[in-house]
Design an enzyme around this catalytic site. Structure first.
Site, PDB file in Angstrom:
ATOM      1  N   CYS A  32       5.281 -31.707   7.379  1.00 51.85           N
ATOM      2  CA  CYS A  32       5.151 -31.297   8.783  1.00 51.85           C
ATOM      3  C   CYS A  32       4.098 -32.125   9.512  1.00 51.85           C
ATOM      4  O   CYS A  32       4.196 -32.360  10.705  1.00 51.85           O
ATOM      5  CB  CYS A  32       4.787 -29.825   8.847  1.00 51.85           C
ATOM      6  N   GLU A  74       3.605 -21.546  11.109  1.00 52.13           N
ATOM      7  CA  GLU A  74       3.287 -22.966  10.878  1.00 52.13           C
ATOM      8  C   GLU A  74       4.609 -23.714  10.910  1.00 52.13           C
ATOM      9  O   GLU A  74       5.413 -23.606   9.984  1.00 52.13           O
ATOM     10  CB  GLU A  74       2.597 -23.145   9.521  1.00 52.13           C
TER      11      GLU A  74
HETATM   12  P1  NAD Z   1      13.652 -23.796   7.700  1.00 56.90           P
HETATM   13  O1  NAD Z   1      13.087 -23.198   8.923  1.00 56.90           O
HETATM   14  O2  NAD Z   1      15.088 -24.146   7.689  1.00 56.90           O
HETATM   15  O3  NAD Z   1      13.417 -22.858   6.468  1.00 56.90           O
HETATM   16  C1  NAD Z   1      12.133 -22.382   6.107  1.00 56.90           C
HETATM   17  C2  NAD Z   1      12.265 -21.033   5.473  1.00 56.90           C
HETATM   18  O4  NAD Z   1      12.750 -20.110   6.424  1.00 56.90           O
HETATM   19  C3  NAD Z   1      13.250 -20.956   4.316  1.00 56.90           C
HETATM   20  O5  NAD Z   1      12.624 -20.226   3.295  1.00 56.90           O
HETATM   21  C4  NAD Z   1      14.412 -20.186   4.886  1.00 56.90           C
HETATM   22  O6  NAD Z   1      15.096 -19.436   3.917  1.00 56.90           O
HETATM   23  C5  NAD Z   1      13.697 -19.266   5.839  1.00 56.90           C
HETATM   24  N1  NAD Z   1      14.495 -18.646   6.887  1.00 56.90           N
HETATM   25  C6  NAD Z   1      15.600 -19.108   7.516  1.00 56.90           C
HETATM   26  N2  NAD Z   1      16.039 -18.206   8.440  1.00 56.90           N
HETATM   27  C7  NAD Z   1      15.166 -17.167   8.392  1.00 56.90           C
HETATM   28  C8  NAD Z   1      15.067 -15.928   9.101  1.00 56.90           C
HETATM   29  N3  NAD Z   1      15.939 -15.558  10.046  1.00 56.90           N
HETATM   30  N4  NAD Z   1      14.052 -15.103   8.789  1.00 56.90           N
HETATM   31  C9  NAD Z   1      13.148 -15.441   7.845  1.00 56.90           C
HETATM   32  N5  NAD Z   1      13.200 -16.588   7.141  1.00 56.90           N
HETATM   33  C10 NAD Z   1      14.201 -17.441   7.413  1.00 56.90           C
HETATM   34  O7  NAD Z   1      12.753 -25.065   7.370  1.00 56.90           O
HETATM   35  P2  NAD Z   1      12.914 -26.117   6.216  1.00 56.90           P
HETATM   36  O8  NAD Z   1      13.923 -27.131   6.652  1.00 56.90           O
HETATM   37  O9  NAD Z   1      13.120 -25.467   4.893  1.00 56.90           O
HETATM   38  O10 NAD Z   1      11.442 -26.738   6.220  1.00 56.90           O
HETATM   39  C11 NAD Z   1      11.130 -27.802   7.007  1.00 56.90           C
HETATM   40  C12 NAD Z   1      10.459 -27.371   8.296  1.00 56.90           C
HETATM   41  O11 NAD Z   1       9.272 -26.677   7.986  1.00 56.90           O
HETATM   42  C13 NAD Z   1      10.047 -28.563   9.126  1.00 56.90           C
HETATM   43  O12 NAD Z   1      10.286 -28.312  10.479  1.00 56.90           O
HETATM   44  C14 NAD Z   1       8.568 -28.676   8.839  1.00 56.90           C
HETATM   45  O13 NAD Z   1       7.848 -29.344   9.823  1.00 56.90           O
HETATM   46  C15 NAD Z   1       8.169 -27.257   8.686  1.00 56.90           C
HETATM   47  N6  NAD Z   1       6.940 -27.151   7.897  1.00 56.90           N
HETATM   48  C16 NAD Z   1       5.791 -26.829   8.539  1.00 56.90           C
HETATM   49  C17 NAD Z   1       4.586 -26.746   7.836  1.00 56.90           C
HETATM   50  C18 NAD Z   1       3.306 -26.383   8.561  1.00 56.90           C
HETATM   51  O14 NAD Z   1       2.357 -25.991   7.906  1.00 56.90           O
HETATM   52  N7  NAD Z   1       3.234 -26.490   9.875  1.00 56.90           N
HETATM   53  C19 NAD Z   1       4.564 -26.991   6.457  1.00 56.90           C
HETATM   54  C20 NAD Z   1       5.740 -27.323   5.830  1.00 56.90           C
HETATM   55  C21 NAD Z   1       6.937 -27.390   6.564  1.00 56.90           C
END
Ligand code: NAD
Length: 479
Positions: free
Chosen positions: A288, A254
């Site tokens: 998101c 997501e």
């Molecule tokens: P991000 O991708 O920077 O981080 C999200 C998570 O991923 C964090 O917990 C981070 O520690 C983890 N992460 C980072 N590198 C990783 C790896 N190599 N392996 C596994 N996990 C890893 O995103 P963010 O800035 O924290 O959140 C915002 C983003 O999330 C936006 O793009 C938003 O649109 C999206 N989002 C989507 C939804 C949905 O349901 N579609 C819901 C909420 C947020």
């Protein structure tokens, strides 16, 4: 925050125990309102991930055999304890990630519903009987849990995501290793305390805190992880998708969005404007499914911009515990810089800031842009802030074409009284979700939530998670 986290660094929850990282390493969890220290948190290592996966794998052997009524009872107990600990959860949402109280209350209510809906899933894990061409053969499918589910959640709606994904995985008989965002670990630790108090067996739910960029690959690439569900940015989602493909691990992703809203000339603006504001300014656009593009038919364009900007200029930016406050602080310096650079780039290239554009501390004012063109970053990239662009369109067809001109495909909305046009849009918009006469921001426990393209893969929700987090086994009996 709870006294526990004030006094000592937050620990991992592995195999029913609260454990430190071997080295004792911790990291700072920062309150985004004023950049003060909120909590010290265990900085997980690859070994912590491996310990958690081993615990989940061992626990799965017996947990998969628990009766539906037992899993249902445990999940309903989680919901009861959530209600008892409502103020802890809400205070955490306010102070750890800067949720205004109205968003924190909304998120608590949704989270509770997610857990209760998951409880209802336990008795509905069904296979089917299948006709057989072989004489005397009875044929059926059994639906079985996958094993260890890795849950990786973002900072913006940590309770909704945790409640839905963890509860659904556990309802279906899987065990879980959860890596929460490094910006919202305490919320997940509170949830783990609740799960532990409810009586879930040791190892069925495990939490490792730390930086996903450092230890995430250890989790998603672990050979004993049987399913990965990730919510976060499209860049990280792509990386995880490649790891899962290599290991043939099923997944749901997501990811980000650039969700469009079409406003046709026949609407009642009194009704549409408050919904438009909700679509982008809730939690300061850190959603998101926020609508970062509005396409408005030319006859009502000027009036729409005028009224939207009047509402935007009055949106609450006061104390986070004031029920009228809507605008949250932006979570991190990285994210603040992204929003600033999108606005600056747009203005430099000729866009107009109709309202907003200034900062009050770590909060960006609700910002409306017009005159945005394709060469501006804000036109196509996800801003993830309280910023949206309003474009005039000469026809519905032009609006549909522009709405589809994106690599994302998460949510979408259309406002019109014409039901034929509305359904045409619903069928032809390239997005996982479409809301007619409602805002792009909407979610329920049992709906198929998710997107296409850069917005992800697969769907979440009780039924969708049952498909994703279980597998069918074909069984025959020769009679
Ligand atoms: P991000 O991708 O920077 O981080 C999200 C998570 O991923 C964090 O917990 C981070 O520690 C983890 N992460 C980072 N590198 C990783 C790896 N190599 N392996 C596994 N996990 C890893 O995103 P963010 O800035 O924290 O959140 C915002 C983003 O999330 C936006 O793009 C938003 O649109 C999206 N989002 C989507 C939804 C949905 O349901 N579609 C819901 C909420 C947020």
């Amino acid at each position: 925050m709870s006294d526990k986290s004030k006094m000592e660094p937050l620990k991992h929850y592995i195999n029913g125990d609260w454990v430190e990282t071997e080295s004792g390493a911790v990291f700072d969890d920062i309150n985004p309102l004023n950049d003060t220290l909120y909590a010290k948190v265990a900085k997980g290592t690859g070994k912590d991930i491996c310990d958690a996966v081993a615990a989940a794998k061992e626990a799965f052997k017996s947990y998969r055999e628990t009766l539906p009524s037992e899993r249902e009872r445990l999940l309903l107990r989680v919901a009861e304890i959530m209600e008892v600990r409502k103020s802890d959860l809400i205070n955490c949402l306010v102070d750890e990630i800067g949720s205004p109280i109205q968003k924190a209350m909304f998120e608590f209510g949704k989270g509770l519903t997610m857990v209760r809906a998951a409880a209802g899933l336990c008795r509905n894990v069904r296979g089917e009987t299948i006709p057989s061409d072989a004489p005397g053969k009875f044929s059926m499918s059994l639906r079985e849990p996958l094993g260890v589910v890795a849950v990786i959640t973002p900072f913006n709606v940590p309770l909704i995501k945790t409640s839905r994904l963890v509860a659904n995985a556990l309802a279906l008989g899987n065990t879980v290793v959860h890596l929460p965002s490094e910006m919202s670990p305490h919320l997940t630790i509170l949830f783990a305390e609740i799960v532990a108090e409810a009586g879930f067996p040791p190892g069925s739910y495990n939490v490792v805190t730390g930086y996903g960029s450092e230890i995430g690959d250890e989790l998603t690439g672990h050979r004993d992880v049987n399913f990965v569900t990730f919510t976060g940015s499209s860049v990280v989602g792509q990386h995880i998708s490649e790891i899962c493909a290599k290991n043939k691990t099923p997944k749901t992703l997501e990811l980000g969005g650039k969700s469009p809203t079409l406003v046709l000339a026949d609407v009642d603006l009194d009704k549409v404007i408050p919904l438009a504001a909700r679509s982008i300014f809730m939690f300061a656009g850190q959603a998101c499914i926020g609508s970062s593009r509005f396409y408005v038919e030319r006859p009502i364009f000027d009036e729409f911009v005028k009224r939207f900007s009047m509402v935007a200029s009055k949106i609450g930016m006061g104390d986070l515990r004031d029920p009228d406050t809507v605008i949250a602080p932006i979570i991190s310096p990285r994210q603040r810089n992204r929003i600033k650079s999108h606005i600056e780039d747009a203005v430099k290239k000729g866009a107009t800031i109709v309202v907003g554009g200034e900062w009050e501390g770590n909060r960006c004012q609700p910002t409306l842009l017009t005159g945005v063109s394709e060469n501006m970053t804000v036109c196509k990239a996800e801003t993830f802030g309280p910023v949206t662009s309003i474009y005039p369109i000469d026809s519905y067809e032009e609006g549909l074409e522009k709405s589809n001109d994106t690599e994302y495909g998460l949510s979408s909305a259309i406002f019109t009284k014409n039901i034929d046009t509305a359904f045409h849009f619903a069928k032809n918009i390239s997005a996982g979700m479409c809301h007619i006469n409602g805002p792009t921001i909407h979610d329920e426990a049992h709906v198929p939530f998710g997107g296409n393209g850069e917005s992800g893969f697969g769907r979440e929700g009780t039924d969708a998670d049952m498909e994703a987090m279980t597998e069918l086994k074909w069984v025959t009996v020769q009679l």
